[in-house]
Design a protein around this motif. Structure first.
Motif, PDB file in Angstrom:
ATOM      1  N   ARG A   1      -0.759  -9.174  -6.685  1.00  0.00           N
ATOM      2  CA  ARG A   1      -0.562 -10.537  -7.168  1.00  0.00           C
ATOM      3  C   ARG A   1       0.586 -11.218  -6.424  1.00  0.00           C
ATOM      4  O   ARG A   1       0.524 -12.423  -6.140  1.00  0.00           O
ATOM      5  CB  ARG A   1      -0.311 -10.533  -8.673  1.00  0.00           C
ATOM      6  CG  ARG A   1      -1.479  -9.960  -9.469  1.00  0.00           C
ATOM      7  CD  ARG A   1      -1.220 -10.024 -10.970  1.00  0.00           C
ATOM      8  NE  ARG A   1      -1.316 -11.395 -11.465  1.00  0.00           N
ATOM      9  CZ  ARG A   1      -2.439 -11.966 -11.886  1.00  0.00           C
ATOM     10  NH1 ARG A   1      -3.570 -11.277 -11.898  1.00  0.00           N
ATOM     11  NH2 ARG A   1      -2.444 -13.216 -12.316  1.00  0.00           N
ATOM     12  N   LYS A   2       1.664 -10.450  -6.138  1.00  0.00           N
ATOM     13  CA  LYS A   2       2.782 -11.031  -5.388  1.00  0.00           C
ATOM     14  C   LYS A   2       2.348 -11.449  -3.976  1.00  0.00           C
ATOM     15  O   LYS A   2       2.815 -12.444  -3.441  1.00  0.00           O
ATOM     16  CB  LYS A   2       3.920 -10.023  -5.295  1.00  0.00           C
ATOM     17  CG  LYS A   2       4.687  -9.823  -6.598  1.00  0.00           C
ATOM     18  CD  LYS A   2       5.502 -11.054  -6.970  1.00  0.00           C
ATOM     19  CE  LYS A   2       6.354 -10.829  -8.200  1.00  0.00           C
ATOM     20  NZ  LYS A   2       7.133 -12.047  -8.578  1.00  0.00           N
ATOM     21  N   LEU A   3       1.463 -10.651  -3.389  1.00  0.00           N
ATOM     22  CA  LEU A   3       0.991 -10.964  -2.037  1.00  0.00           C
ATOM     23  C   LEU A   3      -0.202 -11.910  -2.047  1.00  0.00           C
ATOM     24  O   LEU A   3      -0.814 -12.143  -1.007  1.00  0.00           O
ATOM     25  CB  LEU A   3       0.600  -9.662  -1.306  1.00  0.00           C
ATOM     26  CG  LEU A   3       1.743  -8.689  -1.020  1.00  0.00           C
ATOM     27  CD1 LEU A   3       1.205  -7.401  -0.401  1.00  0.00           C
ATOM     28  CD2 LEU A   3       2.768  -9.323  -0.092  1.00  0.00           C
ATOM     29  N   ARG A   4      -0.531 -12.442  -3.256  1.00  0.00           N
ATOM     30  CA  ARG A   4      -1.638 -13.389  -3.401  1.00  0.00           C
ATOM     31  C   ARG A   4      -2.962 -12.784  -2.939  1.00  0.00           C
ATOM     32  O   ARG A   4      -3.778 -13.419  -2.288  1.00  0.00           O
ATOM     33  CB  ARG A   4      -1.350 -14.683  -2.638  1.00  0.00           C
ATOM     34  CG  ARG A   4      -0.126 -15.425  -3.166  1.00  0.00           C
ATOM     35  CD  ARG A   4       0.070 -16.739  -2.445  1.00  0.00           C
ATOM     36  NE  ARG A   4       1.252 -17.423  -2.963  1.00  0.00           N
ATOM     37  CZ  ARG A   4       1.683 -18.606  -2.512  1.00  0.00           C
ATOM     38  NH1 ARG A   4       1.005 -19.234  -1.548  1.00  0.00           N
ATOM     39  NH2 ARG A   4       2.759 -19.174  -3.033  1.00  0.00           N
ATOM     40  N   MET A   5      -3.130 -11.521  -3.272  1.00  0.00           N
ATOM     41  CA  MET A   5      -4.388 -10.830  -3.009  1.00  0.00           C
ATOM     42  C   MET A   5      -5.062 -10.526  -4.339  1.00  0.00           C
ATOM     43  O   MET A   5      -4.399 -10.302  -5.350  1.00  0.00           O
ATOM     44  CB  MET A   5      -4.160  -9.509  -2.265  1.00  0.00           C
ATOM     45  CG  MET A   5      -3.525  -9.640  -0.898  1.00  0.00           C
ATOM     46  SD  MET A   5      -3.324  -8.008  -0.146  1.00  0.00           S
ATOM     47  CE  MET A   5      -2.468  -8.458   1.359  1.00  0.00           C
ATOM     48  N   GLN A   6      -6.400 -10.491  -4.324  1.00  0.00           N
ATOM     49  CA  GLN A   6      -7.123 -10.060  -5.498  1.00  0.00           C
ATOM     50  C   GLN A   6      -7.102  -8.530  -5.582  1.00  0.00           C
ATOM     51  O   GLN A   6      -7.146  -7.849  -4.559  1.00  0.00           O
ATOM     52  CB  GLN A   6      -8.575 -10.544  -5.451  1.00  0.00           C
ATOM     53  CG  GLN A   6      -8.712 -12.047  -5.707  1.00  0.00           C
ATOM     54  CD  GLN A   6     -10.159 -12.439  -5.884  1.00  0.00           C
ATOM     55  OE1 GLN A   6     -11.012 -12.044  -5.114  1.00  0.00           O
ATOM     56  NE2 GLN A   6     -10.441 -13.221  -6.924  1.00  0.00           N
ATOM     57  N   VAL A   7      -7.037  -8.012  -6.828  1.00  0.00           N
ATOM     58  CA  VAL A   7      -7.003  -6.569  -7.045  1.00  0.00           C
ATOM     59  C   VAL A   7      -8.277  -6.177  -7.775  1.00  0.00           C
ATOM     60  O   VAL A   7      -8.625  -6.776  -8.808  1.00  0.00           O
ATOM     61  CB  VAL A   7      -5.772  -6.139  -7.861  1.00  0.00           C
ATOM     62  CG1 VAL A   7      -5.760  -4.637  -8.057  1.00  0.00           C
ATOM     63  CG2 VAL A   7      -4.499  -6.612  -7.167  1.00  0.00           C
ATOM     64  N   LEU A   8      -9.003  -5.165  -7.219  1.00  0.00           N
ATOM     65  CA  LEU A   8     -10.251  -4.684  -7.812  1.00  0.00           C
ATOM     66  C   LEU A   8     -10.079  -3.212  -8.146  1.00  0.00           C
ATOM     67  O   LEU A   8      -9.655  -2.418  -7.296  1.00  0.00           O
ATOM     68  CB  LEU A   8     -11.425  -4.885  -6.862  1.00  0.00           C
ATOM     69  CG  LEU A   8     -12.824  -4.542  -7.393  1.00  0.00           C
ATOM     70  CD1 LEU A   8     -13.874  -5.418  -6.700  1.00  0.00           C
ATOM     71  CD2 LEU A   8     -13.187  -3.080  -7.174  1.00  0.00           C
ATOM     72  N   ALA A   9     -10.422  -2.831  -9.386  1.00  0.00           N
ATOM     73  CA  ALA A   9     -10.317  -1.439  -9.827  1.00  0.00           C
ATOM     74  C   ALA A   9     -11.708  -0.811  -9.814  1.00  0.00           C
ATOM     75  O   ALA A   9     -12.654  -1.365 -10.370  1.00  0.00           O
ATOM     76  CB  ALA A   9      -9.703  -1.360 -11.224  1.00  0.00           C
ATOM     77  N   GLU A  10     -11.839   0.351  -9.186  1.00  0.00           N
ATOM     78  CA  GLU A  10     -13.104   1.068  -9.128  1.00  0.00           C
ATOM     79  C   GLU A  10     -13.151   2.133 -10.224  1.00  0.00           C
ATOM     80  O   GLU A  10     -12.132   2.602 -10.708  1.00  0.00           O
ATOM     81  CB  GLU A  10     -13.264   1.761  -7.767  1.00  0.00           C
ATOM     82  CG  GLU A  10     -13.375   0.826  -6.596  1.00  0.00           C
ATOM     83  CD  GLU A  10     -13.543   1.588  -5.297  1.00  0.00           C
ATOM     84  OE1 GLU A  10     -14.555   1.381  -4.627  1.00  0.00           O
ATOM     85  OE2 GLU A  10     -12.656   2.402  -4.975  1.00  0.00           O
TER      86      GLU A  10
END
Length: 932
Positions: A877-886
């Motif tokens: 979130r700090k790097l403005r990336m989306q995070v996806l959990a598998e």
């Protein structure tokens, strides 16, 4: 050296006849005389630039002119075409050219036999023979003649003996056809072919011997850039060669040169080397004529000029020789008139004077020939020595005073031949007046040496033997060369160990002996792990140095009765003889030897300023009495294959280990090879299927899917991905497999554009490390997008951290190119590898995927896993990336991830991987998001 016995026999016969004349006129006073002759027009073949040829030939021509002060010499330096034209136009009297060109001119234009043979001076050594060389670059993998198959080979000229015919003959003898080689005709001089090799236009160069050494000495070629293929360093010979030696350039005359002029020219040629001006320089003078039968035999076998062209008809022959025939007819008529006009007494006197002059010339030639570098001895009819030359004294060590009056048997008998050998020799002399062959003799110091001996009987007018003339030369150097060739045939030239040919022979003998004696032995197949990396990073010279060190260590580790060898590349073999009564004893001994070899070969190897460390994989196969547990066939190749399979199993298990051959292992490997074959067929036969696993947002709506490949055989059975995906990675089939998935995903996105529900969905495709490292990968992605006309933002490429470890710069450039196209980039399995934050800072990723192993442990009260997950989410979130959990399977896992700000979820909770049609149905069935 395979010059051919016929050439030596012919030379010996000529010398014998000449010596007979010498003996018949012993005591005749030889008065020097000169005869005035017309101008002699000399043509000399000039394959090099004229300035270089004039520089080399001028001192020799001046020395020759001083030997013939009453006969003007006019020399012309000509190339092949100009020399042929001048001979046809009868503009020349004397021709000096290479042996192959001489043989052709002799058959087409009737040149005389050779009057003398050219002597060259190379590196201070005078030689009257030369050979051909095959040059390759120092790093070239070419090692043998057979390696030239399918290669580009440069040659200087189609009639060059040392730069074309000799090498073609060696290829022919080794079974290499001319159409298996790509020939590049570079052109004269020979140095042009060497330069073409250095420039990479050809992979091998055929040139005359000495060219490489001259160019190195002149600074035109670095000493370590080139090497000689199949190099033969002959004792006493100044340069390296790849072929047998042939006699140097001959000197011959056309048929209209009279006998007096021929004799005067021959004497001048043989005395020219005494001129002080020729004590230095590349041309040293002329030697007595050598035989050129071997050259003619090569031209006949290769079917080249003049033996590869149609024979002239009688009409063409008459037209070609119309001038000489007319001159001959006029000469005969004039001679008849002349004979009728002269008195019988005057004619008899003139003939006597002519005979005396010819005899004196023959005696002068014979005296010079007798003082050649070949040993000569003359005996009377009873075999007592009456005369020897200086070469005899040099070769045998006996002076003339020690030899005269004694028989050759008393002086030189070596004891290596029985009585039957000498009976056969004397029988041949009695029946044919000639014997020739190889014989072993003893020097004065007791050393036994081989020589090639020719004996001719000299008879009087009634056929009674008056003398025997023996001509011989020391062939010790040839014996040494033959031994060297034999060593190359059975031993690896790099390590000195037995080669594949010798190993297979030893293996076959060992198997038979084991069966006969009911004993057990073993074969160890050694392969160096990651040896290719040394060649790729440090160069082949480093690889060769490592292989030599490995060979030395193997030899030092083994017992004397064990046989080590090198099969090729980085593969070695060790044969333990069958000396064990039980199979388990042989197995324990083989394991002990494998442990010793492993300990010795894993020791660091110093090369220049670096230290190299290698591991090795060892496969062991036992052989014995034919009972259970041994190789079932009396075939060395089967035993070698069994050990190779065992070694291969070590490679599969991660390398750096030892394994024994098991028949079940062979079945497993065959099944693996069959699976590889079936997978390659499946890619082409459309047996692969695209499966999709949903990806949802925080509200549970499907926003995309991960594309997964499944293999459904023609009979409907599914092959698990865990079986064929690792195999595809290992065998390289992952490249066509990955391309197939990319094309199918792009086509599917194109299909979805017609459906308002599916048109917004994103599709993720996994990219393997090999696929990512392919330089054309970015271009293929761009082509797929353009071919199907889809937006780049709908395609997501999932890339693992392993692709950055080897070459970060290449990875950065590829990712930036993909990002510039608009493709979404996801960092897969984050947290399981090196997880360098520098990657996230430097590389343009849009999505971070949390590996399912962390998600699976949620709810097990493992604070470490929870801390890792929350950290990854916060970092993304700090790097403005989306995070996806598998791997989300439970409501508890979902709640935890969403409560900590995870953007996207994927797992069995939302659907297993499913066919495309099923996914589309599920996506359409979900409630539509409210309009913004």
């Amino acid at each position: 050296m395979r010059h051919g016995h016929a050439a030596r026999a012919a030379a010996a016969a000529r010398l014998a006849r000449a010596l007979a004349l010498l003996l018949g006129l012993l005591g005749v006073w030889l008065a020097p005389a000169h005869a005035d002759h017309a101008e002699l027009r000399m043509g000399i073949l000039a394959p090099r630039p004229l300035e270089a040829e004039e520089r080399d030939w001028t001192p020799l021509l001046q020395a020759l002119q001083r030997q013939m002060p009453h006969t003007p010499l006019r020399a012309r330096l000509l190339d092949y075409a100009a020399l042929d034209a001048a001979v046809r136009a009868r503009e020349l009297d004397v021709i000096v050219t290479n042996p192959a060109h001489y043989v052709a001119l002799r058959h087409t234009h009737g040149l005389s036999t050779a009057l003398a043979t050219l002597m060259r001076r190379r590196q201070g050594v005078e030689t009257s023979a030369f050979g051909g060389t095959v040059l390759v670059r120092a790093e070239s993998p070419l090692r043998r003649w057979q390696d030239l198959r399918g290669r580009r080979v440069g040659v200087p000229h189609e009639e060059s003996l040392g730069g074309w015919y000799l090498q073609r003959m060696e290829l022919r003898r080794r079974g290499v056809r001319e159409d298996e080689v790509t020939w590049e005709r570079i052109g004269l001089p020979h140095e042009n072919v060497v330069l073409a090799l250095l420039e990479g236009r050809v992979e091998a160069a055929f040139v005359r011997d000495g060219v490489l050494e001259a160019m190195v000495a002149a600074g035109r070629v670095p000493p370590d850039r080139l090497r000689v293929l199949q190099r033969q360093d002959l004792p006493g010979y100044p340069v390296a060669v790849s072929t047998p030696l042939m006699p140097e350039w001959p000197v011959a005359v056309v048929n209209n040169v009279d006998d007096d002029t021929r004799r005067a020219l021959t004497l001048a040629l043989l005395h020219a080397h005494e001129d002080a001006a020729l004590r230095t320089g590349p041309l040293a003078g002329f030697a007595p004529p050598h035989g050129y039968t071997a050259v003619e035999r090569i031209l006949r076998e290769l079917r080249v000029r003049p033996f590869g062209v149609p024979q002239l008809t009688w009409r063409e022959t008459v037209q070609l020789n119309a001038g000489p025939l007319a001159l001959a007819g006029g000469g005969v008529l004039a001679l008849l008139l002349f004979l009728l006009a002269l008195l019988q007494q005057k004619r008899r006197l003139r003939q006597a004077l002519r005979d005396k002059s010819a005899l004196l010339d023959e005696l002068a030639i014979t005296a010079k020939t007798f003082d050649s570098n070949q040993g000569v001895l003359i005996t009377d009819a009873l075999g007592r020595i009456v005369r020897v030359n200086r070469a005899f004294q040099t070769i045998t060590g006996y002076g003339a005073n020690e030899a005269l009056g004694r028989t050759p048997g008393e002086l030189l008998h070596s004891g290596r031949h029985d009585a039957a050998f000498y009976r056969t020799m004397w029988q041949a002399l009695a029946e044919h007046g000639h014997w020739e062959g190889e014989i072993w003799n003893r020097r004065k110091d007791g050393a036994v040496y081989p020589e090639w001996l020719t004996i001719s009987a000299v008879t009087d007018a009634v056929g009674k033997v008056r003398h025997y003339v023996a001509i011989f030369h020391d062939i010790s150097w040839r014996k040494q060369a033959e031994a060297q060739i034999e060593n190359l045939a059975f031993f690896d030239p790099l390590t000195g160990l037995a080669n594949r040919r010798l190993l297979l022979d030893r293996l076959q003998q060992a198997i038979r002996q084991a069966r006969r004696n009911t004993r057990w032995g073993a074969v160890l197949f050694l392969d160096l792990d990651h040896f290719k990396d040394i060649n790729d990073t440090l160069g082949h010279d480093a690889g060769d140095a490592v292989l030599r060190t490995i060979g030395e260590r193997i030899r030092a580790t083994l017992r004397e009765q064990d046989t080590p060898g090198r099969l090729g590349g980085d593969e070695f073999l060790v044969l333990l003889p069958a000396t064990f009564e039980r199979r388990d004893a042989a197995a324990l001994a083989a394991q002990a030897v494998a442990d010793k070899l492993g300990a010795a070969l894993r020791q660091p190897i110093a090369h220049k300023d670096q230290t190299l460390t290698l591991t090795l994989s060892i496969g062991i196969a036992l052989y014995g009495d034919g009972s259970s547990g041994s190789v079932a066939d009396d075939d060395a190749t089967q035993l070698l294959k069994a050990a190779d399979l065992a070694m291969y199993s070590v490679k599969q298990a991660g390398r750096n280990g030892v394994a024994f051959f098991d028949p079940e292992m062979e079945v497993a490997i065959r099944q693996r090879h069959q699976l590889q074959h079936d997978l390659a067929h499946a890619i082409e036969a459309s047996e692969l299927r695209l499966y999709l696993q949903p990806q949802v947002d925080a509200s549970g709506h499907i926003v995309g899917a991960e594309a997964l490949v499944r293999w459904q055989r023609a009979d409907g059975t599914l092959v698990p991905p865990g079986e064929f995906i690792p195999l595809a990675e290992e065998t390289g089939l992952i490249l066509p497999l990955g391309d197939w998935v990319l094309q199918q995903a792009a086509a599917l996105l194109r299909h979805w554009q017609g459906d308002p529900v599916l048109a917004r969905l994103r599709l993720a495709v996994n990219v393997s490390a090999k696929q990512f490292r392919d330089p054309a990968f970015g271009q293929r992605v761009q082509q797929a997008l353009a071919q199907h006309g889809i937006s780049a933002r709908l395609l997501e490429l999932e890339i693992t951290e392993s692709v950055f470890l080897d070459d970060l710069d290449h990875a950065r450039a590829t990712l930036q190119a993909l990002d510039a196209q608009g493709v979404s980039l996801a960092l897969d399995d984050f947290g399981t590898g090196y997880s360098s934050l520098a990657y996230l800072a430097e590389l343009p990723f849009d999505i971070i995927k949390i590996d399912q192993r962390f998600v699976a442990r949620l709810g097990q009260h493992t604070r470490q896993d929870e801390a890792i997950i929350t950290t990854i989410i916060a970092l993304g979130r700090k790097l403005r990336m989306q995070v996806l959990a598998e791997g989300v399977e439970t409501e508890q896992q979902e709640a935890y991830l969403l409560s900590h700000g995870c953007h996207l979820l994927q797992g069995y909770r939302y659907g297993r991987p499913m066919p495309v049609a099923q996914f589309e149905t599920q996506a359409r069935a979900q409630p539509r998001e409210p309009a913004a």
